[in-house]
Design an enzyme around this catalytic site. Structure first.
Site, PDB file in Angstrom:
ATOM      1  N   ASP A 497     -59.271  -1.857  26.785  1.00 11.70           N
ATOM      2  CA  ASP A 497     -60.011  -1.222  27.694  1.00 11.70           C
ATOM      3  C   ASP A 497     -60.001  -1.584  29.164  1.00 11.70           C
ATOM      4  OD1 ASP A 497     -62.166   0.187  28.895  1.00 11.70           O
ATOM      5  OD2 ASP A 497     -63.818  -1.068  27.987  1.00 11.70           O
ATOM      6  N   HIS A1208      55.240  16.376  20.871  1.00 14.51           N
ATOM      7  CA  HIS A1208      54.905  15.563  22.044  1.00 14.51           C
ATOM      8  C   HIS A1208      55.389  14.080  22.038  1.00 14.51           C
ATOM      9  CE1 HIS A1208      52.847  14.527  25.712  1.00 14.51           C
ATOM     10  NE2 HIS A1208      52.287  13.443  25.225  1.00 14.51           N
ATOM     11  N   HIS A1212      57.383  14.349  25.169  1.00 17.27           N
ATOM     12  CA  HIS A1212      56.314  14.224  26.222  1.00 17.27           C
ATOM     13  C   HIS A1212      55.907  15.433  27.092  1.00 17.27           C
ATOM     14  CE1 HIS A1212      56.262  10.140  25.150  1.00 17.27           C
ATOM     15  NE2 HIS A1212      57.685  10.048  25.230  1.00 17.27           N
ATOM     16  N   CYS A1236      48.688   9.610  24.165  1.00 17.82           N
ATOM     17  CA  CYS A1236      50.180   9.111  24.362  1.00 17.82           C
ATOM     18  C   CYS A1236      50.205   7.882  25.150  1.00 17.82           C
ATOM     19  CB  CYS A1236      51.200  10.136  24.877  1.00 17.82           C
ATOM     20  SG  CYS A1236      52.892   9.413  24.897  1.00 17.82           S
ATOM     21  N   CYS A1239      53.066   8.048  28.388  1.00 17.80           N
ATOM     22  CA  CYS A1239      52.558   8.679  29.253  1.00 17.80           C
ATOM     23  C   CYS A1239      51.713   8.014  30.158  1.00 17.80           C
ATOM     24  CB  CYS A1239      51.855  10.038  28.887  1.00 17.80           C
ATOM     25  SG  CYS A1239      53.123  11.416  28.118  1.00 17.80           S
TER      26      CYS A1239
END
Length: 1475
Positions: A497, A1208, A1212, A1236, A1239
């Site tokens: 209350d 070659h 060469h 090569c 070379c």
């Protein structure tokens, strides 16, 4: 008696003769309610009789109300009301309460006289029983013995059993002092060994003093009796319940007609019940529950209290405090009147001295005798019981009825011995003080031993002192707000209350509430002025809060709790149901938000979107976005199927990319067989689940979207989400995280309720009668958080849940039908396959007719035509899904067996319980070419995992075939992880293949394959015959194609020897049972027509006969593809063009690379189509040209390469000369010159700085970034980068980095520049010690450090990118290294780390080969031919697994080991030992 008639009669009975107050029906109801509170069943209805009310009065009078809340005036009022009610039912017309009491006394007197007459008749029949009855008032045993051992015989006459009389005497002595305790139960088990049911009942009823213990035993026996009756319904062969309890039979009939098993069963029931009663009585009480009895000596009470305190796990100060206060507060009234003036701080010796004369007369006399003996005085008092009325009454009082605890409402103990004790620290039940974690010690202001009622003990409909306490964190106003507060030592229920200033209680509470009387005050209310009594300094407790207030007492209809109390205990008042708040979870993003523009919408969709946004805005689910919000996500609307309503969707793909995703809590759907059986089942669907959970404030701007009007009619409207939106990647995870906490709280409050949650679907099951109330409570709990569970979404008993149909005991798939649409798109076929996979546990049909149609299909809108097999597959699904079969749930303890069946395209399994399938499915076989045993073991592991997830336990397996075949197949398996318990059933399942080891006397085919560019060649060789085929493919396809060719041309029984481990393993493991694709499928179709195929393997390029010929055939086939010849004869007229498919496949090949014959006037053009060379021939001459089949009319430049290389090396020549002379591409000509060596030596060009590269060659250097020194090393072959932050550029730091590099990787060569930290003696000595080659580049030439310099640039770019996400340079450096080494960046290929691992693997293989070549020794052997003659010795060319290749008379031959005997190599230097 009718209710109206009873009410009229009650109104004629005065409460007292002097007053005009009459009884009402409310007084009777109050008395009945109080009787029910004490545990005595009392019902006031029309069928109630006077005898029943008399029995209730007797039971109530026998209760121990010493410490109960109803004693004194209330106890007298209850007895008087019941006696008035009895007198009315008995036919009397009492005028007042005194008259009714007189009727009751007369009735009880007649009952006692009748009982005495009956006992006299029995004594006259059995004179021997009167010998021990003369001293009845002096001994308690004879006082308590009311039931005599008179047993009825078969003819109806009573008989006397002297042995039973002895047993009664023993039982009476055993229960004299403490009733049915553990000692008495042991004696009961001995004396009832040979007694029948009636005699055992007589034995129990012979102790009326402890009638409550006997009632408890009888109630427990009745429970066992009822349980046996229920069990007997399903077990008709068992003894009847009436035979066990001896119902309807005399003692003699029980002894003759009922079997010993029945009597022993009843005896065991009684002993078990007595043991439960004894164990419940003799629990050790805590100090809070120890009270002094009304006649108990104070010394005994203190001894019990001290013993209990010593067993507590509490500080000594706490024990002393409790001893000082409990020694006074828990003493009886006589001792309290003596001790309270002394105070709690009085020493214990003075308390004992002061209360030594308090107690029973017997204890006083014993104390006096002991005192006189200490003084040396001979006691003139005889050692007999005192003849005082009090002492005589205490020793010869009538039999005590059962005891009941008013705290918990249970029988068998009093309040002070109650087990449901509370912690005296915090006042909460469930734990003792030694385990208390609460720091709140202020609750000691209130008596903590006052029990707080719980909902399990009392119901709200009972008396106000028995209602459950309301302990919410708020007070709801949807009903009257009643709460309970502990005030002044009592629980008081009152109405909240807020208009009252003080606490106002009824006048009835004046004597019950502890406090100091104060000055009365006047109360002014609606009814005027009222004078209220007042008490001050009243202690109160509510939950963990305590305090002191003033309490008013007045004539109020209900107790009121005013603001003086509420301001301390109430936090808020609310009338809303939605009171719980959901806290939003934070979300992280990486990078800026999405800024995707909104695409235009049609007018219809725009209007629909406006309506949806309006509703969402009104509901608060979205809000207007801020003007400075730059983010946007596209929004669109679609129509729902069926309803036609519009639905809003958002394209969150960009937002999902930047959102840091969480982990979803749901790991998948629950399996319906694993759901426990229950009596009730309910399914709940949560509506708008996502829209209930709020979105975090900081993340809401990222969800902004725009509503753009048509034709840009006005400015766009911008909104953002306030709740979880649909389609966002984190919505499921946040929803699951939030709801998990709510569901866990519900499960804790109802642990016996089964609760399944999958997203927004809940499944609730229980065996409780209040199942609907529990469901409503769960719905209310969800509703308190805002989740809506509408009634139309609630299903009961037979529910449809996540695709299943469930009942409390069964389950099945929901009936459905799959639509057959032909043709259909790839997307629609994928959806169809997904629906089929979902219901496969019911149908158990392989899906390969449907899945085969999805191969190599990437366009979702591509049309696919269903095959007849696919349509038949879908029709079978629809047939079984029309009415799916109901299946059982898994029971606890039931054996689970998984039955496996082999089908051509998969494995079908069933989970069996008691032989009935409850789950199943199909495991498809993929194309990994693994053997059958591996696949089955993998499937068994997956199925076992599924069963463990479903039930929490493992299952056994039932396999086809025989155990011998299974064990033989397992022996070939090298990597077994787990072997499950298996059983077998008869089925034609073959674990081994047609393929097996190589057998002699069979034709042997040697197969080989190779690849050059995109062209592959397959060759087999057999006894001098060679066959080859060239086609586009891979090495593996070439090997398989050679085997396929050999199988097509070979006899039913043959041997195949290959040098491919891939092909060998695939053939050895029965490829005909696997639904493989491509060439494997061709082999699988050929193998069933073979009787036996022996498969062997030999290493390649080892000079083994047969394999060498096949290998040469592959090379020749790949080389012969360069000359071009037509597959059919060609006739070209002058000026005619004709297209030609050459069948030549070579990567990088061009038509210009071919040279026509000089004698053919043909112009050649063409192109590459699907890697195949296709030519166009033009006759530029004046005559017809005829090119025969297989006639070479042009050659490729590849045939000119050897000639160009040789030319070659002799002259060469330059690359230009080679191009003109041999018609070679310039790139090939330059390569010939570069190779090569001559070379290279004669070149005159200046040598620049080189950039060395190679495996395990590392370049290292230091770089600087943001004032930080970083040491960097790069492996030149793979590009693997290793870097580390160093404090300074010194040789020591570089040496430490080199040591860490060697620890992680292989380092053979280190290359650096000429920096001082790299050329120091420390570095040189370290490399020399570790065996590392150390080189340096040319000074001032950055080209020598090109690799590491490029790594510097890439590393700094990555560091700059990660700088914002990292707090330290080291963290950013780690991210950069992972990105450089292990990420491909979307370009595909191998990462540097993978390339480095391949180098390591190659190095390891090279080491093994070198080690093998060193350990390889020359082997010789003798062999046995077909005539079983030994020949030799022969040299072993190669020794394999189970067979070896030897050199026999200039030829190579293959022999199995079983026909060979190895010997040491012959040595000409070894002389004969006989010489």
């Amino acid at each position: 008696m009718k209710r109206r008639e009873l009410e009229k009669k009650l109104r004629k009975v005065r409460v007292t003769p002097q007053q005009d107050k009459y009884y009402t029906i409310g007084n009777l109801q109050w008395a009945i309610r109080m009787i029910n509170l004490m545990g005595i069943k009392c019902v006031c209805d029309e069928e109630c009789s006077a005898a029943e009310v008399a029995l209730i009065i007797t039971q109530f009078s026998a209760l121990d109300l010493e410490n109960s809340p109803i004693r004194g005036k209330e106890e007298v009022a209850i007895k008087n009301t019941l006696k008035v009610f009895w007198s009315l039912l008995a036919g009397y017309k009492p005028e007042s309460t005194e008259t009714a009491l007189g009727y009751w006394e007369a009735f009880t007197y007649r009952e006692r006289e009748a009982r005495a007459d009956k006992e006299g008749e029995i004594k006259s029949i059995y004179p021997s029983l009167t010998q021990n009855t003369q001293n009845k008032k002096q001994t308690s045993n004879q006082t308590n013995t009311q039931s005599l051992p008179a047993i009825t015989t078969q003819d109806g006459t009573p008989r006397f059993d002297p042995d039973l009389m002895k047993q009664l005497k023993i039982w009476s002595d055993a229960t004299e002092r403490n009733g049915v305790d553990l000692h008495a139960v042991n004696i009961l088990g001995v004396i009832t060994a040979n007694l029948v049911q009636e005699e055992i009942k007589l034995l129990l009823n012979s102790t009326p003093k402890w009638r409550l213990d006997v009632q408890l035993i009888e109630s427990k026996v009745r429970e066992k009796e009822n349980a046996h009756r229920t069990w007997k319904q399903h077990h008709p062969e068992a003894p009847k319940t009436d035979e066990i309890i001896g119902k309807g039979l005399s003692s003699a009939e029980q002894a003759t007609l009922i079997s010993v098993e029945c009597r022993e069963t009843f005896r065991q029931w009684v002993l078990q019940a007595a043991m439960e009663v004894a164990q419940a009585k003799h629990a050790t009480p805590g100090p809070i529950n120890i009270h002094q009895g009304p006649k108990e000596p104070y010394t005994d009470f203190i001894n019990r209290l001290v013993a209990a305190l010593e067993g507590m796990a509490a500080p000594e100060t706490t024990k002393e405090y409790l001893l000082q206060h409990l020694s006074i507060d828990h003493a009886n009234e006589d001792c309290q009147s003596i001790l309270r003036p002394l105070g709690p701080n009085t020493p214990m010796e003075k308390k004992l001295e002061a209360c030594r004369v308090v107690g029973s007369q017997k204890s006083k006399m014993q104390f006096l005798v002991a005192a006189m003996k200490e003084m040396g005085i001979q006691s003139p008092i005889p050692a007999v019981l005192p003849h005082t009325p009090e002492a005589y009454a205490s020793q010869t009082s009538g039999p005590e009825d059962g005891r009941r605890c008013y705290g918990c409402g249970k029988t068998g103990h009093l309040k002070r011995n109650c087990k449901q004790q509370k912690c005296y620290h915090c006042g909460k039940p469930g734990h003792q003080a030694r385990n208390c974690r609460s720091k709140n010690r202020e609750v000691l202001l209130c008596p903590l031993w006052a029990e707080e009622p719980t909902t399990e003990q009392f119901s709200p409909e009972q008396h106000e002192f028995c209602d459950p306490i309301c302990t919410p964190s708020y007070i709801r106003l949807d009903k009257q707000p009643f709460i309970k507060v502990f005030i002044g030592g009592r629980w008081v229920k009152g109405l909240v209350d807020t208009g009252a200033d003080e606490v106002v209680l009824k006048n009835i509470h004046w004597d019950r509430i502890k406090g100091y009387p104060g000055t009365p005050i006047k109360q002014i209310g609606v009814n005027g002025v009222n004078v209220a009594k007042r008490k001050t300094h009243v202690e109160w407790r509510f939950k963990d809060k305590t305090g002191i207030i003033d309490v008013l007492f007045s004539d109020t209809p209900v107790n009121l709790f005013g603001r003086s109390l509420l301001r301390s205990i109430v936090t808020c008042f609310t009338l809303l149901v939605h009171t719980e708040k959901i806290e939003p979870l934070p979300v992280k993003v990486r990078g800026p938000g999405p800024k995707v523009p909104q695409w235009p919408l049609t007018k219809e969709k725009y209007q629909a979107l406006k309506e949806i946004v309006k509703d969402l805005l009104a509901e608060g689910k979205i809000s207007e976005a801020a003007w400075d919000n730059p983010y946007n996500t596209p929004v669109f609307v679609i129509k729902k199927k069926g309803t036609g309503r519009w639905r809003m969707l958002m394209d969150f793909r960009e937002l999902n990319k930047i959102t840091v995703k969480g982990q979803e809590f749901s790991t998948g759907l629950p399996y319906p067989p694993g759901i426990k059986e229950c009596e009730h089942l309910t399914a709940i669907d949560i509506k708008d689940a996502y829209f209930t959970i709020p979105l975090h404030e900081d993340f809401r701007p990222f969800t902004a979207f725009s509503v753009v009007p048509v034709n840009r009619e006005g400015p766009i409207e911008r909104f953002q989400w306030n709740v979880l939106p649909q389609g966002w990647v984190c919505s499921p995870a946040i929803y699951q995280t939030t709801t998990q906490k709510i569901i866990e709280n519900i499960k804790k409050s109802h642990p016996d309720v089964m609760l399944y949650q999958y997203m927004d679907d809940l499944l609730i099951g229980s065996n409780r009668d209040d199942h609907k109330q529990i469901v409503q409570e769960i719905r209310d709990k969800l509703g308190s958080y805002g989740f809506k569970t509408p009634d139309e979404k609630v299903q009961e008993e037979r529910v449809k849940w996540i695709g299943f149909e469930l009942t409390p005991k069964k389950w099945r798939f929901q009936p459905r039908q799959l639509k057959i649409k032909n043709p259909l798109t790839v997307n629609e076929l994928q959806q169809l396959v997904g629906n089929c996979v979902w219901v496969q546990p019911e149908v158990k049909i392989p899906l390969y007719p449907l899945t085969d149609l999805l191969r190599d299909k990437t366009n979702l809108q591509e049309k696919i035509q269903l095959t007849p097999e696919a349509i038949k597959c879908v029709e079978e699904f629809n047939l079984k899904l029309k009415d799916p079969e109901w299946k059982d749930r898994i029971r606890e303890g039931a054996e689970l067996v998984i039955k496996i069946q082999m089908v051509p395209r998969g494995i079908v399994f069933d989970l069996l319980q008691d032989g009935n399938p409850i789950w199943g499915g199909v495991k498809g076989l993929n194309y990994d070419h693994s053997n059958k045993i591996k696949k089955i073991l993998r499937t068994m592991n997956e199925l076992n995992r599924t069963v463990v997830i479903m039930t929490g336990r493992e299952a056994s397996f039932l396999l086809p075939g025989s155990s011998e075949d299974w064990e033989a197949a397992l022996q070939k398996e090298e990597s077994l992880t787990q072997i499950f318990p298996v059983k077998f059933y008869r089925h034609s399942c073959r674990w081994t293949s047609i393929c097996g080891p190589v057998r002699e006397n069979l034709t042997t085919y040697y197969t080989d394959g190779g690849k050059k560019g995109k062209t592959a060649a397959a060759v087999y060789w057999c006894e001098g015959r060679t066959k080859s085929k060239v086609f586009p493919g891979t090495n593996q396809q070439a090997e398989l194609k050679a085997i396929c060719m050999a199988l097509l041309d070979g006899p039913p029984k043959m041997n195949i020897i290959t040098d491919s481990r891939y092909a060998y393993e695939g053939m050895r493991e029965e490829p005909e049972t696997w639904a493989r694709e491509g060439i494997w499928l061709e082999i699988a179709k050929i193998l069933p027509f073979k009787q036996y195929v022996g498969v062997g393997w030999v290493p390649a390029h080892k000079g083994i006969g047969g394999n060498t010929e096949a290998d040469e055939g592959v090379k020749k086939a790949l080389e012969q593809m360069a000359p071009c010849s037509p597959p059919e004869a060609i006739l070209l007229k002058p000026g005619e063009k004709q297209n030609l498919e050459t069948g030549i496949y070579m990567q990088g090949l061009r038509p210009q690379s071919f040279l026509p014959r000089a004698d053919l006037p043909v112009a050649i053009t063409g192109t590459m189509v699907d890697s195949e060379l296709q030519l166009q021939l033009l006759n530029i001459g004046t005559e017809h040209i005829r090119i025969q089949k297989d006639e070479v009319f042009m050659t490729c430049f590849l045939e000119n390469i050897p000639s160009a290389t040789e030319d070659h090396e002799r002259w060469h020549t330059s690359p230009d000369i080679l191009v003109r002379q041999f018609h070679l591409p310039k790139r090939i000509a330059k390569e010939i010159v570069a190779r090569c060596q001559e070379c290279k030596r004669t070149t005159t060009s200046p040598v620049r700085g080189t950039n060395p590269r190679g495996r395990f060659l590392w370049q290292m250097d230091n770089t600087h970034w943001n004032k930080t020194i970083i040491w960097v090393a790069v492996e030149t072959n793979s590009g693997l980068v290793e870097a580390q932050v160093i404090p300074e550029e010194t040789a020591l730091q570089v040496a430490l980095c080199i040591l860490q590099l060697i620890q992680r990787y292989t380092v053979l060569h280190l290359h650096s520049d000429n920096g001082p930290c790299f050329t120091a003696h420390r570095i040189e000595n370290l490399c020399k010690y570790l065996g590392i080659t150390k080189t340096t580049g040319i000074p001032y030439n950055p080209q020598s450090q090109g690799v590491v310099e490029r790594a510097h640039r890439d590393l700094k770019d990555r560091l700059a990118a990660y700088q914002g996400d990292c707090e330290t340079v080291e963290a950013a450096l780690s991210l950069a290294l992972v990105s450089l080494n292990k990420k491909r960046g979307g370009i595909g290929g191998h990462t540097p780390y993978e390339i480095y691992l391949e180098s390591e693997h190659t190095k390891y293989q090279d080491q093994l080969e070198q080690q093998f070549s060193k350990q390889k020794i020359e082997k010789w052997c003798y062999v046995r031919n077909r005539r079983k003659e030994w020949k030799g010795p022969y040299k072993v060319l190669w020794d394999g697994d189970g067979a070896a290749v030897i050199e026999e008379e200039g030829k190579t031959a293959l022999y199995p080991h079983r026909h060979m005997r190895f010997i040491p190599p012959p040595d000409s230097d070894i002389q004969d030992g006989s010489s």
